[in-house]
Design a protein around this motif. Sequence first.
Motif, PDB file in Angstrom:
ATOM      1  N   TYR A   1       0.834  -1.199   0.000  1.00  0.00           N
ATOM      2  CA  TYR A   1       0.000   0.000   0.000  1.00  0.00           C
ATOM      3  C   TYR A   1       0.875   1.258   0.000  1.00  0.00           C
ATOM      4  O   TYR A   1       0.610   2.224  -0.716  1.00  0.00           O
ATOM      5  CB  TYR A   1      -0.926   0.017   1.213  1.00  0.00           C
ATOM      6  N   VAL A   2       1.929   1.230   0.804  1.00  0.00           N
ATOM      7  CA  VAL A   2       2.838   2.373   0.876  1.00  0.00           C
ATOM      8  C   VAL A   2       3.735   2.439  -0.353  1.00  0.00           C
ATOM      9  O   VAL A   2       3.951   3.501  -0.935  1.00  0.00           O
ATOM     10  CB  VAL A   2       3.700   2.303   2.154  1.00  0.00           C
ATOM     11  N   ASP A   3       4.255   1.318  -0.771  1.00  0.00           N
ATOM     12  CA  ASP A   3       5.304   1.262  -1.779  1.00  0.00           C
ATOM     13  C   ASP A   3       4.789   1.364  -3.207  1.00  0.00           C
ATOM     14  O   ASP A   3       5.525   1.750  -4.110  1.00  0.00           O
ATOM     15  CB  ASP A   3       6.075  -0.061  -1.616  1.00  0.00           C
ATOM     16  N   GLY A   4       3.523   1.045  -3.414  1.00  0.00           N
ATOM     17  CA  GLY A   4       3.012   0.915  -4.769  1.00  0.00           C
ATOM     18  C   GLY A   4       2.487   2.202  -5.365  1.00  0.00           C
ATOM     19  O   GLY A   4       2.408   3.248  -4.719  1.00  0.00           O
ATOM     20  N   GLY A   5       2.126   2.112  -6.657  1.00  0.00           N
ATOM     21  CA  GLY A   5       1.589   3.252  -7.382  1.00  0.00           C
ATOM     22  C   GLY A   5       0.389   2.841  -8.208  1.00  0.00           C
ATOM     23  O   GLY A   5      -0.145   1.730  -8.069  1.00  0.00           O
ATOM     24  N   ALA A   6      -0.029   3.724  -9.081  1.00  0.00           N
ATOM     25  CA  ALA A   6      -1.213   3.491  -9.896  1.00  0.00           C
ATOM     26  C   ALA A   6      -0.874   2.728 -11.174  1.00  0.00           C
ATOM     27  O   ALA A   6       0.214   2.867 -11.737  1.00  0.00           O
ATOM     28  CB  ALA A   6      -1.870   4.822 -10.257  1.00  0.00           C
ATOM     29  N   ASP A   7      -1.815   1.912 -11.612  1.00  0.00           N
ATOM     30  CA  ASP A   7      -1.775   1.219 -12.899  1.00  0.00           C
ATOM     31  C   ASP A   7      -0.430   0.528 -13.150  1.00  0.00           C
ATOM     32  O   ASP A   7      -0.044  -0.346 -12.381  1.00  0.00           O
ATOM     33  CB  ASP A   7      -2.138   2.195 -14.025  1.00  0.00           C
ATOM     34  N   ASP A   8       0.319   0.930 -14.183  1.00  0.00           N
ATOM     35  CA  ASP A   8       1.586   0.272 -14.514  1.00  0.00           C
ATOM     36  C   ASP A   8       2.768   0.823 -13.717  1.00  0.00           C
ATOM     37  O   ASP A   8       3.916   0.429 -13.957  1.00  0.00           O
ATOM     38  CB  ASP A   8       1.887   0.429 -16.009  1.00  0.00           C
ATOM     39  N   GLU A   9       2.502   1.751 -12.822  1.00  0.00           N
ATOM     40  CA  GLU A   9       3.534   2.370 -11.969  1.00  0.00           C
ATOM     41  C   GLU A   9       4.630   3.067 -12.788  1.00  0.00           C
ATOM     42  O   GLU A   9       5.782   3.148 -12.376  1.00  0.00           O
ATOM     43  CB  GLU A   9       4.131   1.349 -10.995  1.00  0.00           C
ATOM     44  N   VAL A  10       4.234   3.592 -13.947  1.00  0.00           N
ATOM     45  CA  VAL A  10       5.177   4.342 -14.772  1.00  0.00           C
ATOM     46  C   VAL A  10       5.609   5.615 -14.038  1.00  0.00           C
ATOM     47  O   VAL A  10       6.798   5.939 -13.957  1.00  0.00           O
ATOM     48  CB  VAL A  10       4.548   4.682 -16.139  1.00  0.00           C
ATOM     49  N   SER A  11       4.648   6.356 -13.504  1.00  0.00           N
ATOM     50  CA  SER A  11       4.978   7.586 -12.789  1.00  0.00           C
ATOM     51  C   SER A  11       5.800   7.309 -11.536  1.00  0.00           C
ATOM     52  O   SER A  11       6.694   8.095 -11.192  1.00  0.00           O
ATOM     53  CB  SER A  11       3.698   8.340 -12.405  1.00  0.00           C
ATOM     54  N   LEU A  12       5.489   6.213 -10.855  1.00  0.00           N
ATOM     55  CA  LEU A  12       6.236   5.862  -9.646  1.00  0.00           C
ATOM     56  C   LEU A  12       7.724   5.744  -9.952  1.00  0.00           C
ATOM     57  O   LEU A  12       8.565   6.310  -9.235  1.00  0.00           O
ATOM     58  CB  LEU A  12       5.702   4.538  -9.088  1.00  0.00           C
ATOM     59  N   ARG A  13       8.057   5.047 -11.021  1.00  0.00           N
ATOM     60  CA  ARG A  13       9.467   4.886 -11.395  1.00  0.00           C
ATOM     61  C   ARG A  13      10.044   6.182 -11.970  1.00  0.00           C
ATOM     62  O   ARG A  13      11.185   6.548 -11.698  1.00  0.00           O
ATOM     63  CB  ARG A  13       9.609   3.742 -12.403  1.00  0.00           C
TER      64      ARG A  13
END
Length: 399
Positions: free
Chosen positions: A48-60
């Motif tokens: 929950y803390v570590d993840g992002g939305a959809d394909d996590e493109v923005s997260l990376r």
Amino acid sequence: MKPAEIRALVRLKPPELRPGVRRLASAHDIDGLRSAARRASPRPVFDYVDGGADDEVSLRANLDAFRRRRFVPRALAGVADVDATAQILGRSSALPLVLAPTGLTRMMHSSGETAVAASAARAGLPYALSTLGTTSIADLAGSPHGELWFQLYIGHDRARTAELVDEAAVHGYGALVIAVDTAVSGRRLRDTRNGLTLPPALNLKSLAGIGIRPGYWLRMLSSPGMTFPSLHGGAAPARGLTGAATWFDPSINWTDVADIRRRWRGPLLLKGPLGPADARRAVEAGVDGVQLSNHGGRQLDRSAAPIDLVAAVRAEVGPQATVIVDSGVRNGADIALSVALGADAAAVGRAYLYGLMAGGEAGVDRALGILGSEFRRTMQLLGVTSVAELRAQGPDLVL
């Protein structure tokens, strides 16, 4: 070499028997705290803390945007003494750093927001409580704290939204931050796969992951039930999680910002993935500044990395408006880069949550200590002795 000479060179450190202390002591950067948090937390909570939305493109991309920049330091600048203090919304802060609002904080550790506020106070930094926080505005104000801000989600219930603004004012919160990137909730696939949805739908794999963290559950079971007191004025636990899913209102617009500006007399920030045009419109509407954010990659995937917007937004809003940037800040060098590009401060969420999960209040202390040490060292290696100098010399210090 004689044995006595070897003993003088090799000093064995006695083993630390307390697991929590040992876990924090072995974390030398935020990535180390992230690893410690993973070991200490059930998988659904960590994701929950570590993840992002959809394909996590923005997260990376948020992380990559900080790391692709390069410094050009000044030599022989005389950096024996550096002053890391900053002015944020007209008040002094020990670092150009804000502890960003996070929801469900007591899910990460039973001490939740009160631990974060106490740690922020010791560090001399502002801390923002979320509308989806698990501690009420009044209770946090009644606990040990320093500079408190309140982050507002404008909900369907406009009357309750107005009450929250008034409560924050009555209890002395120093700034109001309106989040404008949550008209609807982002789709976070890690949470969906783990069953950490509203309402929860945990699968057998998730339950097994939870069961192997008995320390986590002993803390949670010995603490009061988790609710969202800001949503319904202290509603019963059964309404808490369900209410969170129905709070957001996709009809919010600039009229709502104007209404809140009239109601709130203190500093007001707009938080979201704001480009130069929206940032200018916010300032023209009477907002004191913006917090550039894509929600840590948790809302609209593939949105621009906020650090890449700083220079253009600063040029558009001028030198007086406050500009804060978050999403991807994991190192004191990231804070320095933010200031050099034109921000007044950076904000962190995951960085201190990793510390909270790894070791409660002491873990937050550890996270803030790491970031502060890295920031001061970066200043010295860049050849600047104050935050004001870092801001002024920024264009020459960054490629």
